[in-house]
Design a protein around this motif. Structure first.
Motif: not given
Ligand code: GLN
Length: 330
Positions: A105, A149, A161, A163-164, A178, A183, A197, A201
């Protein structure tokens, strides 16, 4: 038919696993089935996209080290640059998906969908989840709306995501969570997105692995009652450039450990306070005077994800104030 071209990179894990009996849902050998066989087992995938498999590794994801992460990152970066590739799916063991997903990401500079997928049960098990997860992942990777995304993680009908998302349960199918929810969902052959998000990213990320051969070494020390400085000192002596302290509660540090972390900082390591609780935000200058000590806090990132961002941050700067800004941004 104008189907999207999706490359499926196999790296191992349970989605490539096989057990002795159909009732073995948690005891089996992971990383044994080649990616082409995993694809062949789901013929409906060919109605979604033109797919081809590529075996990058055949490992349990607990054995992902920085070298393998970089190899995978480079391969994905090469693929998304090609005009004949519309999306990439990565089959991956679930144990460390959260780290690989966060890493990609942050380093893949493309708006094409990159989707990581795994399974909790091997293909040989009753109610195996890998086939549907792979189908859903290819579907998302072939969906235009999934682009831009960030790197996505698809399992159990949910789109998260990179990231999460974190693995939160050792054996259940609904292990990926998450803190702010997925998402979107994959429902009846449709990818449905409900939110985006907020953190930077992919195309908006400053991190570039093209010029790097290795990542700076970052260790994690875990806090517990009766904790002593042995783990911290081992990380310092092992040549790490930064130390993530998985502190208790809001990143609290035992009075016995503060001198150990100060020593690490005085030897040039970055010191980051994270939390072992598994959720929430570590507050700067809360439990410890971070400004005074030159320490950094993880924000909402768990220790293993904080390690990834810290390693990448160290490729840009060695200034703890700038690293802290990086943690607020990504
Ligand atoms: N469910 C899984 O994929 C776990 C298998 C293995 N430990 C891995 O992460 O690769």
């Amino acid at each position: 038919q104008n189907l999207a071209n999706v490359v499926i990179l196999g790296t191992g894990g349970t989605i490539a696993g096989a057990g002795a009996a159909a009732t073995n849902t948690s005891a089996y050998r992971s990383a044994v089935v080649p990616v082409d066989a995993i694809i062949e087992a789901v013929p409906d995938i060919k109605k979604l996209a033109n797919v081809r498999g590529e075996q990058v590794f055949q490992i349990g994801s607990e054995s992902f080290n920085d070298e393998r992460l970089m190899t995978l990152g480079r391969r994905v970066a090469d693929l998304v640059k090609r005009d004949d590739v519309d999306g990439v799916v990565i089959t991956h063991g679930t144990d460390t998906i959260e780290e690989t997903a966060y890493f990609l990401n942050l380093v893949i500079h493309s708006t094409k969908p990159v989707v990581i997928v795994g399974s909790m049960r091997p293909g040989t098990a009753l109610s195996a989840d890998g086939s549907l997860n792979l189908y859903s992942a290819v579907l998302v990777a072939a969906t235009r709306e999934a682009g831009g995304k960030g790197v996505l993680v698809v399992l159990n009908d949910e789109i998260h995501s990179g990231r999460d998302v974190s693995k939160t349960n050792t054996f259940k199918l609904e292990t990926f969570k998450s803190p702010y929810g997925p998402l979107g969902y994959v429902v009846e052959g449709q990818a449905q997105f409900y939110r985006l998000p907020a953190r930077a990213h992919t195309v908006n990320s400053e991190f570039d692995i093209a010029q790097l051969t290795t990542l700076p070494k970052v260790g994690i020390a875990y806090a517990y009652g009766n904790v002593d400085r042995a783990a911290v000192d081992a990380i310092v002596n092992g040549g790490a450039k930064a130390l993530v302290y998985a502190g208790t509660g809001n990143g609290s540090v035992s009075e016995f450990m503060v001198p150990a972390l100060q020593d690490a900082r005085s030897k040039g390591l970055q010191v980051l306070r994270a939390s072992r609780t598994g959720s929430g935000v570590v507050v700067r200058n809360g439990e410890q005077p971070d400004d005074k000590y030159g320490w950094v806090v993880a924000g909402d990132q768990n220790p293993q994800k904080a390690r990834i961002l810290m390693a990448l941050a160290l490729t840009r700067t060695n200034d703890p104030a700038v690293i802290q800004q990086i943690f607020w941004k990504y």
